[in-house]
Design a protein around this motif. Structure first.
Motif, PDB file in Angstrom:
ATOM      1  N   ALA A  40       0.833  -1.203   0.000  1.00  0.00           N
ATOM      2  CA  ALA A  40       0.000   0.000   0.000  1.00  0.00           C
ATOM      3  C   ALA A  40       0.865   1.249   0.000  1.00  0.00           C
ATOM      4  O   ALA A  40       0.593   2.221  -0.718  1.00  0.00           O
ATOM      5  N   ALA A  41       1.914   1.245   0.817  1.00  0.00           N
ATOM      6  CA  ALA A  41       2.800   2.406   0.889  1.00  0.00           C
ATOM      7  C   ALA A  41       3.505   2.643  -0.443  1.00  0.00           C
ATOM      8  O   ALA A  41       3.663   3.788  -0.879  1.00  0.00           O
ATOM      9  N   THR A  42       3.927   1.576  -1.104  1.00  0.00           N
ATOM     10  CA  THR A  42       4.607   1.711  -2.392  1.00  0.00           C
ATOM     11  C   THR A  42       3.661   2.239  -3.457  1.00  0.00           C
ATOM     12  O   THR A  42       4.016   3.121  -4.251  1.00  0.00           O
ATOM     13  N   LEU A  43       2.445   1.713  -3.499  1.00  0.00           N
ATOM     14  CA  LEU A  43       1.456   2.215  -4.449  1.00  0.00           C
ATOM     15  C   LEU A  43       1.199   3.700  -4.227  1.00  0.00           C
ATOM     16  O   LEU A  43       1.220   4.502  -5.166  1.00  0.00           O
ATOM     17  N   ALA A  44       0.977   4.080  -2.979  1.00  0.00           N
ATOM     18  CA  ALA A  44       0.641   5.466  -2.678  1.00  0.00           C
ATOM     19  C   ALA A  44       1.765   6.426  -3.041  1.00  0.00           C
ATOM     20  O   ALA A  44       1.523   7.537  -3.517  1.00  0.00           O
ATOM     21  N   SER A  45       3.001   5.994  -2.823  1.00  0.00           N
ATOM     22  CA  SER A  45       4.129   6.889  -3.067  1.00  0.00           C
ATOM     23  C   SER A  45       4.528   6.953  -4.529  1.00  0.00           C
ATOM     24  O   SER A  45       5.373   7.766  -4.902  1.00  0.00           O
ATOM     25  N   THR A  46       3.926   6.109  -5.367  1.00  0.00           N
ATOM     26  CA  THR A  46       4.271   6.098  -6.786  1.00  0.00           C
ATOM     27  C   THR A  46       3.080   6.446  -7.671  1.00  0.00           C
ATOM     28  O   THR A  46       3.036   6.072  -8.838  1.00  0.00           O
ATOM     29  N   GLY A  47       2.105   7.153  -7.113  1.00  0.00           N
ATOM     30  CA  GLY A  47       1.037   7.709  -7.936  1.00  0.00           C
ATOM     31  C   GLY A  47      -0.263   6.960  -7.960  1.00  0.00           C
ATOM     32  O   GLY A  47      -1.191   7.360  -8.669  1.00  0.00           O
ATOM     33  N   THR A  48      -0.388   5.855  -7.205  1.00  0.00           N
ATOM     34  CA  THR A  48      -1.643   5.106  -7.149  1.00  0.00           C
ATOM     35  C   THR A  48      -2.190   5.217  -5.733  1.00  0.00           C
ATOM     36  O   THR A  48      -1.701   4.537  -4.831  1.00  0.00           O
ATOM     37  N   PRO A  49      -3.171   6.070  -5.494  1.00  0.00           N
ATOM     38  CA  PRO A  49      -3.683   6.285  -4.130  1.00  0.00           C
ATOM     39  C   PRO A  49      -4.116   4.971  -3.484  1.00  0.00           C
ATOM     40  O   PRO A  49      -4.903   4.210  -4.036  1.00  0.00           O
ATOM     41  N   ALA A  50      -3.572   4.686  -2.313  1.00  0.00           N
ATOM     42  CA  ALA A  50      -3.825   3.405  -1.647  1.00  0.00           C
ATOM     43  C   ALA A  50      -3.660   3.573  -0.150  1.00  0.00           C
ATOM     44  O   ALA A  50      -2.985   4.490   0.318  1.00  0.00           O
ATOM     45  N   PHE A  51      -4.283   2.666   0.613  1.00  0.00           N
ATOM     46  CA  PHE A  51      -4.044   2.606   2.046  1.00  0.00           C
ATOM     47  C   PHE A  51      -4.174   1.165   2.507  1.00  0.00           C
ATOM     48  O   PHE A  51      -4.790   0.332   1.840  1.00  0.00           O
ATOM     49  N   PHE A  52      -3.559   0.868   3.653  1.00  0.00           N
ATOM     50  CA  PHE A  52      -3.596  -0.477   4.219  1.00  0.00           C
ATOM     51  C   PHE A  52      -4.745  -0.607   5.201  1.00  0.00           C
ATOM     52  O   PHE A  52      -5.001   0.294   6.007  1.00  0.00           O
ATOM     53  N   MET A  53      -5.456  -1.729   5.130  1.00  0.00           N
ATOM     54  CA  MET A  53      -6.525  -2.036   6.076  1.00  0.00           C
ATOM     55  C   MET A  53      -6.247  -3.415   6.676  1.00  0.00           C
ATOM     56  O   MET A  53      -6.171  -4.405   5.956  1.00  0.00           O
ATOM     57  N   HIS A  54      -6.087  -3.472   7.980  1.00  0.00           N
ATOM     58  CA  HIS A  54      -5.861  -4.741   8.662  1.00  0.00           C
ATOM     59  C   HIS A  54      -7.128  -5.580   8.562  1.00  0.00           C
ATOM     60  O   HIS A  54      -8.232  -5.121   8.893  1.00  0.00           O
ATOM     61  N   ALA A  55      -6.980  -6.809   8.092  1.00  0.00           N
ATOM     62  CA  ALA A  55      -8.161  -7.649   7.859  1.00  0.00           C
ATOM     63  C   ALA A  55      -8.954  -7.889   9.138  1.00  0.00           C
ATOM     64  O   ALA A  55     -10.194  -7.947   9.114  1.00  0.00           O
TER      65      ALA A  55
ATOM     66  N   THR B 105       7.661 -13.389  -2.772  1.00  0.00           N
ATOM     67  CA  THR B 105       6.938 -13.307  -4.053  1.00  0.00           C
ATOM     68  C   THR B 105       5.751 -12.357  -3.950  1.00  0.00           C
ATOM     69  O   THR B 105       5.462 -11.615  -4.895  1.00  0.00           O
ATOM     70  N   ALA B 106       5.066 -12.350  -2.811  1.00  0.00           N
ATOM     71  CA  ALA B 106       3.934 -11.434  -2.646  1.00  0.00           C
ATOM     72  C   ALA B 106       4.410  -9.991  -2.690  1.00  0.00           C
ATOM     73  O   ALA B 106       3.794  -9.125  -3.328  1.00  0.00           O
ATOM     74  N   LEU B 107       5.522  -9.727  -2.018  1.00  0.00           N
ATOM     75  CA  LEU B 107       6.074  -8.375  -2.007  1.00  0.00           C
ATOM     76  C   LEU B 107       6.527  -7.966  -3.406  1.00  0.00           C
ATOM     77  O   LEU B 107       6.280  -6.835  -3.854  1.00  0.00           O
ATOM     78  N   ALA B 108       7.172  -8.884  -4.109  1.00  0.00           N
ATOM     79  CA  ALA B 108       7.635  -8.591  -5.462  1.00  0.00           C
ATOM     80  C   ALA B 108       6.466  -8.351  -6.410  1.00  0.00           C
ATOM     81  O   ALA B 108       6.526  -7.475  -7.279  1.00  0.00           O
ATOM     82  N   MET B 109       5.388  -9.132  -6.258  1.00  0.00           N
ATOM     83  CA  MET B 109       4.211  -8.919  -7.096  1.00  0.00           C
ATOM     84  C   MET B 109       3.605  -7.543  -6.823  1.00  0.00           C
ATOM     85  O   MET B 109       3.185  -6.835  -7.751  1.00  0.00           O
ATOM     86  N   GLY B 110       3.577  -7.136  -5.558  1.00  0.00           N
ATOM     87  CA  GLY B 110       3.091  -5.801  -5.231  1.00  0.00           C
ATOM     88  C   GLY B 110       3.953  -4.727  -5.868  1.00  0.00           C
ATOM     89  O   GLY B 110       3.436  -3.729  -6.402  1.00  0.00           O
ATOM     90  N   ASP B 111       5.273  -4.918  -5.826  1.00  0.00           N
ATOM     91  CA  ASP B 111       6.169  -3.959  -6.471  1.00  0.00           C
ATOM     92  C   ASP B 111       5.920  -3.917  -7.979  1.00  0.00           C
ATOM     93  O   ASP B 111       5.939  -2.839  -8.592  1.00  0.00           O
ATOM     94  N   ALA B 112       5.715  -5.081  -8.582  1.00  0.00           N
ATOM     95  CA  ALA B 112       5.462  -5.137 -10.025  1.00  0.00           C
ATOM     96  C   ALA B 112       4.190  -4.382 -10.389  1.00  0.00           C
ATOM     97  O   ALA B 112       4.147  -3.662 -11.395  1.00  0.00           O
ATOM     98  N   LEU B 113       3.147  -4.529  -9.576  1.00  0.00           N
ATOM     99  CA  LEU B 113       1.903  -3.785  -9.814  1.00  0.00           C
ATOM    100  C   LEU B 113       2.150  -2.282  -9.715  1.00  0.00           C
ATOM    101  O   LEU B 113       1.700  -1.502 -10.565  1.00  0.00           O
ATOM    102  N   ALA B 114       2.864  -1.871  -8.672  1.00  0.00           N
ATOM    103  CA  ALA B 114       3.108  -0.444  -8.451  1.00  0.00           C
ATOM    104  C   ALA B 114       3.926   0.160  -9.584  1.00  0.00           C
ATOM    105  O   ALA B 114       3.611   1.248 -10.087  1.00  0.00           O
ATOM    106  N   VAL B 115       4.965  -0.546 -10.015  1.00  0.00           N
ATOM    107  CA  VAL B 115       5.831  -0.009 -11.065  1.00  0.00           C
ATOM    108  C   VAL B 115       5.104   0.023 -12.404  1.00  0.00           C
ATOM    109  O   VAL B 115       5.243   0.981 -13.186  1.00  0.00           O
ATOM    110  N   ALA B 116       4.304  -0.997 -12.700  1.00  0.00           N
ATOM    111  CA  ALA B 116       3.540  -1.007 -13.945  1.00  0.00           C
ATOM    112  C   ALA B 116       2.554   0.166 -13.979  1.00  0.00           C
ATOM    113  O   ALA B 116       2.399   0.829 -15.005  1.00  0.00           O
TER     114      ALA B 116
END
Length: 329
Positions: A68-83, A166-177
């Motif tokens: 969530a932090a990576t998305l938000a800081s790279t132009g995709t508004p996001a926030f984390f919600m604890h399940a 892998t989950a973290l890397a997939m999140g990074d891939a989404l944010a960078v794309a």
């Protein structure tokens, strides 16, 4: 306390290399599995008119928070919600305009299986990231991203290690794309990080750090050197600007000019400032980036630079010490 088992540096290094090799292979497998589903997920994120709500629990909750932090800081508004908190009121933050990114390696966590259907009923779209494409969470989602691994790096194959990588890397891939699709550049990044070094470099302008008003040392062209030295000492910039009646600078007199004048003339007590000043001083506009001005000053070996308006009138002056204090250089 039980004694620790004996080990050797060789065994420790072998363990580290094994862990890194397992996680590196997991990332290579993840890359090979990418398909159009990933592109669909990116398209959903790009067209989200609300926020990206990234959720998880336990170790994947920590991953979700970082994504969530990576998305938000790279132009995709996001926030984390604890399940866990979501099931006890935080779901009220979700709207029909949002996209939920739910991360669970097993895809069977009760907390996520409780909140994802509710998010769907609200109208939010759901992207699931799991290690089990047949899991209930994967079936509930609009899009599923497979982050499965052949094995964990943990020798018992229990502690989330390769799977969280892998989950973290997939999140990074989404944010960078998303970043690349939006054309998100360094200045956009700086606006999201105003307190960081890049933010200071790209958001700090000359007008933000220049000295002006009473803090600016100035004298007229008829001033004596004694008067100029008084002004220099009082204002502490190592120089004074020589200005005409319209506040246009006609020269600058620095500590270096003083030393050179003494070498040339010896007794300088009867001289006026105009006899020792440097004409045509270097100048910069107030809307220029401070870092660009600093680079020019460094190249020209200057400690000071004058700031002029569009009509050539004096507005202020830069000093290298001020640029350093502002952490621009």
């Amino acid at each position: 306390m039980n004694a620790l088992p004996a080990t050797t540096p060789e065994a420790t290094l072998a363990s580290a290399r094994r862990t890194l090799a397992i996680e590196a292979q997991a990332l290579r497998d993840l890359e090979a599995r990418l398909d159009d589903t990933f592109a669909q997920a990116v398209d959903m994120l790009l067209h989200c008119r609300g926020r990206i709500v990234v959720t998880g629990i336990g170790k994947t909750g920590h991953v979700a928070s970082k994504v969530a932090a990576t998305l938000a800081s790279t132009g995709t508004p996001a926030f984390f919600m604890h399940a866990g908190e979501a099931a006890h009121g935080d779901l009220g933050m979700i709207t029909a305009e949002d996209v939920m990114l739910a991360i669970s390696y097993s895809g069977s966590g009760s907390e996520l299986l409780t909140i994802v259907p509710v998010a769907g009923r609200i109208g939010a779209r759901v992207i699931a990231m799991t290690g089990n494409p047949s899991s209930e969470l994967a079936r509930l989602a609009d899009i599923h991203l497979d982050v499965s691994v052949a094995q964990e790096a943990c020798p018992m194959n229990l502690a989330p290690t390769a799977s969280t990588t892998t989950a973290l890397a997939m999140g990074d891939a989404l944010a960078v794309a998303c970043l690349e699709a939006r054309g998100f550049g360094p200045e956009d990044f700086a606006r999201s990080h105003p307190g960081g070094a890049l933010g200071r470099r790209l958001l700090t302008h000359v007008r933000d750090v220049m000295r002006q008003g009473d803090a600016l040392p100035t004298v007229g062209p008829d001033a004596t050197l004694s008067r100029a030295l008084e002004e220099m000492s009082a204002k502490g910039m190592g120089m004074t600007v020589v200005i005409d009646e319209n506040r246009h600078p006609i020269g600058i007199f620095t500590d270096g000019d003083l030393r050179r004048l003494i070498e040339r003339r010896g007794d300088i007590r009867g001289l006026t400032i105009i006899e020792g000043m440097t004409r045509a001083p270097r100048t910069v506009r107030p809307d220029a980036l401070a870092v660009v001005a600093a680079e020019q000053m460094d190249t020209l070996r200057l400690n000071q630079m004058l700031v002029l308006d569009e009509n050539g009138a004096l507005l202020g002056a830069l000093h290298m010490h001020d640029l350093m204090a502002a952490k621009v250089v």
